[in-house]
Design a protein around this motif. Structure first.
Motif, PDB file in Angstrom:
ATOM      1  N   VAL A 214       0.671  -1.093   0.071  1.00 28.02           N
ATOM      2  CA  VAL A 214       0.031  -0.070   0.024  1.00 28.02           C
ATOM      3  C   VAL A 214       1.023   1.253   0.013  1.00 28.02           C
ATOM      4  O   VAL A 214       0.496   2.181  -0.799  1.00 28.02           O
ATOM      5  CB  VAL A 214      -1.016   0.055   1.106  1.00 28.02           C
ATOM      6  CG1 VAL A 214      -1.540   1.444   1.476  1.00 28.02           C
ATOM      7  CG2 VAL A 214      -2.160  -1.090   0.989  1.00 28.02           C
TER       8      VAL A 214
ATOM      9  N   ARG B 214       0.878   3.838  -3.091  1.00 29.93           N
ATOM     10  CA  ARG B 214       0.385   5.403  -2.782  1.00 29.93           C
ATOM     11  C   ARG B 214       1.704   6.339  -3.398  1.00 29.93           C
ATOM     12  O   ARG B 214       1.278   7.299  -4.093  1.00 29.93           O
ATOM     13  CB  ARG B 214       0.390   5.613  -1.554  1.00 29.93           C
ATOM     14  CG  ARG B 214      -0.899   5.409  -0.807  1.00 29.93           C
ATOM     15  CD  ARG B 214      -1.010   5.459   0.634  1.00 29.93           C
ATOM     16  NE  ARG B 214      -2.449   5.097   1.202  1.00 29.93           N
ATOM     17  CZ  ARG B 214      -2.683   4.813   2.384  1.00 29.93           C
ATOM     18  NH1 ARG B 214      -1.621   4.908   3.299  1.00 29.93           N
ATOM     19  NH2 ARG B 214      -3.750   4.550   2.758  1.00 29.93           N
ATOM     20  N   ARG B 215       2.916   5.855  -3.676  1.00 31.25           N
ATOM     21  CA  ARG B 215       4.016   6.753  -4.040  1.00 31.25           C
ATOM     22  C   ARG B 215       3.855   6.737  -5.612  1.00 31.25           C
ATOM     23  O   ARG B 215       4.130   7.570  -6.351  1.00 31.25           O
ATOM     24  CB  ARG B 215       5.242   6.059  -3.884  1.00 31.25           C
ATOM     25  CG  ARG B 215       5.576   6.158  -2.088  1.00 31.25           C
ATOM     26  CD  ARG B 215       6.701   5.223  -2.013  1.00 31.25           C
ATOM     27  NE  ARG B 215       8.085   5.858  -2.749  1.00 31.25           N
ATOM     28  CZ  ARG B 215       8.931   4.984  -3.437  1.00 31.25           C
ATOM     29  NH1 ARG B 215       8.733   3.576  -3.449  1.00 31.25           N
ATOM     30  NH2 ARG B 215       9.762   5.328  -4.045  1.00 31.25           N
TER      31      ARG B 215
ATOM     32  N   GLU C  78      -0.813   8.211  -6.168  1.00 28.96           N
ATOM     33  CA  GLU C  78      -1.340   9.387  -5.465  1.00 28.96           C
ATOM     34  C   GLU C  78      -0.734  10.470  -5.985  1.00 28.96           C
ATOM     35  O   GLU C  78       0.592  10.736  -6.029  1.00 28.96           O
ATOM     36  CB  GLU C  78      -1.303   9.101  -3.858  1.00 28.96           C
ATOM     37  CG  GLU C  78      -1.864   8.041  -3.310  1.00 28.96           C
ATOM     38  CD  GLU C  78      -3.457   8.343  -3.307  1.00 28.96           C
ATOM     39  OE1 GLU C  78      -3.856   9.413  -3.590  1.00 28.96           O
ATOM     40  OE2 GLU C  78      -4.261   7.502  -2.741  1.00 28.96           O
TER      41      GLU C  78
ATOM     42  N   PRO D 183       1.591  11.398  -1.888  1.00 27.86           N
ATOM     43  CA  PRO D 183       1.084   9.990  -1.240  1.00 27.86           C
ATOM     44  C   PRO D 183       1.182  10.061   0.276  1.00 27.86           C
ATOM     45  O   PRO D 183       0.407   9.451   0.816  1.00 27.86           O
ATOM     46  CB  PRO D 183       2.828   9.762  -1.480  1.00 27.86           C
ATOM     47  CG  PRO D 183       3.061  10.216  -2.914  1.00 27.86           C
ATOM     48  CD  PRO D 183       2.525  11.599  -2.705  1.00 27.86           C
ATOM     49  N   ARG D 184       1.289  11.113   0.839  1.00 24.50           N
ATOM     50  CA  ARG D 184       1.376  11.420   2.402  1.00 24.50           C
ATOM     51  C   ARG D 184      -0.242  12.100   2.793  1.00 24.50           C
ATOM     52  O   ARG D 184      -0.472  11.915   3.747  1.00 24.50           O
ATOM     53  CB  ARG D 184       2.282  12.542   2.952  1.00 24.50           C
ATOM     54  CG  ARG D 184       3.810  12.024   2.914  1.00 24.50           C
ATOM     55  CD  ARG D 184       4.779  12.890   3.442  1.00 24.50           C
ATOM     56  NE  ARG D 184       6.165  12.576   3.375  1.00 24.50           N
ATOM     57  CZ  ARG D 184       6.486  11.741   4.371  1.00 24.50           C
ATOM     58  NH1 ARG D 184       6.033  11.048   5.467  1.00 24.50           N
ATOM     59  NH2 ARG D 184       7.949  11.063   4.302  1.00 24.50           N
TER      60      ARG D 184
ATOM     61  N   PRO E 132      -3.281  10.563   1.108  1.00 26.43           N
ATOM     62  CA  PRO E 132      -3.902   9.815  -0.080  1.00 26.43           C
ATOM     63  C   PRO E 132      -5.328  10.287  -0.099  1.00 26.43           C
ATOM     64  O   PRO E 132      -6.017  10.380   0.730  1.00 26.43           O
ATOM     65  CB  PRO E 132      -3.722   8.490   0.539  1.00 26.43           C
ATOM     66  CG  PRO E 132      -3.578   8.658   1.897  1.00 26.43           C
ATOM     67  CD  PRO E 132      -2.780   9.828   2.191  1.00 26.43           C
TER      68      PRO E 132
ATOM     69  N   ARG F 193      -6.886   8.354  -2.939  1.00 24.54           N
ATOM     70  CA  ARG F 193      -7.493   7.064  -3.977  1.00 24.54           C
ATOM     71  C   ARG F 193      -7.427   5.859  -3.007  1.00 24.54           C
ATOM     72  O   ARG F 193      -8.334   5.218  -2.693  1.00 24.54           O
ATOM     73  CB  ARG F 193      -6.443   6.917  -4.995  1.00 24.54           C
ATOM     74  CG  ARG F 193      -6.745   8.154  -6.063  1.00 24.54           C
ATOM     75  CD  ARG F 193      -5.802   7.938  -7.184  1.00 24.54           C
ATOM     76  NE  ARG F 193      -6.162   9.217  -8.176  1.00 24.54           N
ATOM     77  CZ  ARG F 193      -5.301   9.741  -9.178  1.00 24.54           C
ATOM     78  NH1 ARG F 193      -4.248   9.376  -9.282  1.00 24.54           N
ATOM     79  NH2 ARG F 193      -6.018  10.808 -10.121  1.00 24.54           N
ATOM     80  N   LEU F 194      -6.099   5.387  -2.503  1.00 20.20           N
ATOM     81  CA  LEU F 194      -6.041   4.129  -1.923  1.00 20.20           C
ATOM     82  C   LEU F 194      -6.039   4.576  -0.218  1.00 20.20           C
ATOM     83  O   LEU F 194      -4.947   5.194   0.162  1.00 20.20           O
ATOM     84  CB  LEU F 194      -4.740   3.626  -1.983  1.00 20.20           C
ATOM     85  CG  LEU F 194      -4.205   2.243  -1.446  1.00 20.20           C
ATOM     86  CD1 LEU F 194      -5.520   1.496  -1.601  1.00 20.20           C
ATOM     87  CD2 LEU F 194      -3.054   1.698  -2.189  1.00 20.20           C
TER      88      LEU F 194
ATOM     89  N   THR G  91      -6.939   4.541   3.863  1.00 24.54           N
ATOM     90  CA  THR G  91      -7.011   3.791   5.122  1.00 24.54           C
ATOM     91  C   THR G  91      -8.262   4.036   5.765  1.00 24.54           C
ATOM     92  O   THR G  91      -8.863   4.890   6.094  1.00 24.54           O
ATOM     93  CB  THR G  91      -5.747   4.002   6.146  1.00 24.54           C
ATOM     94  OG1 THR G  91      -4.766   4.009   5.165  1.00 24.54           O
ATOM     95  CG2 THR G  91      -5.851   3.367   7.356  1.00 24.54           C
TER      96      THR G  91
ATOM     97  N   TYR H 111      -8.320  -1.248   4.001  1.00 26.11           N
ATOM     98  CA  TYR H 111      -8.141  -0.252   3.103  1.00 26.11           C
ATOM     99  C   TYR H 111      -9.387  -0.368   1.890  1.00 26.11           C
ATOM    100  O   TYR H 111      -9.862  -1.512   1.900  1.00 26.11           O
ATOM    101  CB  TYR H 111      -6.753  -0.613   2.254  1.00 26.11           C
ATOM    102  CG  TYR H 111      -5.495  -0.614   3.009  1.00 26.11           C
ATOM    103  CD1 TYR H 111      -5.023   0.784   3.555  1.00 26.11           C
ATOM    104  CD2 TYR H 111      -4.741  -1.553   3.432  1.00 26.11           C
ATOM    105  CE1 TYR H 111      -3.805   0.780   4.103  1.00 26.11           C
ATOM    106  CE2 TYR H 111      -3.716  -1.666   4.416  1.00 26.11           C
ATOM    107  CZ  TYR H 111      -3.154  -0.345   4.687  1.00 26.11           C
ATOM    108  OH  TYR H 111      -2.263  -0.263   5.603  1.00 26.11           O
TER     109      TYR H 111
ATOM    110  N   SER I 204     -10.263  10.636   3.485  1.00 30.32           N
ATOM    111  CA  SER I 204      -9.649   9.312   4.255  1.00 30.32           C
ATOM    112  C   SER I 204     -10.303   9.325   5.598  1.00 30.32           C
ATOM    113  O   SER I 204     -10.894  10.249   5.991  1.00 30.32           O
ATOM    114  CB  SER I 204      -8.151   9.457   4.133  1.00 30.32           C
ATOM    115  OG  SER I 204      -7.437   9.635   5.209  1.00 30.32           O
TER     116      SER I 204
END
Length: 253
Positions: free
Chosen positions: A218, A222-223, A226, A229-230, A232, A234-235, A237, A243, A253
């Motif tokens: 995951v 995300r890297r 997204e 990435p920090r 997110p 789309r993906l 938690t 997820y 999120s």
């Protein structure tokens, strides 16, 4: 399941311990002690899986994995004393199927090997004979199933037939594990999957396998998919559960 396993480990005691436990499981084991020998043994084949230490003389495990992935689909389980996230992600980026951090339990090593063999494929060694053709179906056989449809979640698409992922129209390179995880999530956008459910799709059920592999995939995905990435969108938690993949290009999120 009896398999041919190559163990590449420069520490003789660790190598002997891994060989002992894998042979007790019924596998045929070849041990090598440097990266170049590991690559040569994997190319020589036939091998079913490579247990690959990262820190080795002559040629390190990351270089071995990089070279091997250019020519083979041989499953690779990496062993590393490095616990920094970037080191772990780099190994997965290069195509490793799973990893164990040292020190590890030999029983967990055996379980990881067992899980990888359940889903692994034979090496694609250059010059190796092609597998025998499948028998022709009789005229009364049912028609072949239609190829899987392209999966879409907002600006993210997953094409199972072509094994391709795009985000905002740009191609995204995924390891086999990352692709399987993303395919499961994209098939049902908005649905929350527990780590155990995702792990079952990745490795099959095994009581010694941990959910750490899912979390690592995951983080790596995300890297790649997204915009930030920090943070997110789309993906996502779902705290305390697992997820999910957002149904649209943005989500909370």
């Amino acid at each position: 399941m009896c398999a041919h396993v190559v163990v590449a480990e420069d520490d003789p005691k660790q190598a002997d311990l891994a060989r002992l436990y894998l042979e007790r499981e019924g596998h045929r084991v070849v041990v090598v002690h440097d990266g170049r020998a590991a690559l040569e043994q994997a190319r020589r084949g036939p091998a079913d899986l490579l247990v690959l230490d990262v820190m080795m003389p002559v040629m390190d495990g990351l270089d071995v994995c990089r070279a091997l992935r250019a020519e083979s689909a041989l499953p690779v389980l990496m062993l590393t004393a490095r616990t920094a996230e970037e080191d772990l992600l780099l190994g997965l980026d290069l195509g490793a199927d799973d990893y164990l951090t040292k020190p590890y339990s030999p029983r967990e090593l055996v379980a990881r090997v067992r899980a990888l063999l359940r889903r692994g494929s034979r090496p694609l060694t250059p010059g190796a004979p092609a597998p025998p053709a499948a028998p022709t179906l009789p005229p009364t056989a049912p028609p072949a199933a239609a190829p899987p449809a392209v999966l879409t979640a907002g600006a993210l698409t997953v094409d199972p037939l072509r094994h391709e992922v795009t985000a905002d129209g740009r191609p995204v390179s995924c390891t086999p594990g990352e692709f399987r995880l993303l395919q499961v999530l994209a098939a049902q956008p908005g649905r929350v999957f527990t780590r155990a459910q995702l792990l079952e799709h990745l490795h099959g059920i095994d009581r010694y396998i941990t959910t750490r592999t899912v979390d690592t995939h995951v983080m790596n995905l995300r890297r790649k998919i997204e915009p930030q990435p920090r943070r997110p969108t789309r993906l996502l938690t779902v705290y305390g559960i697992g997820y999910k993949l957002a149904e649209g290009p943005r989500g909370a999120s």
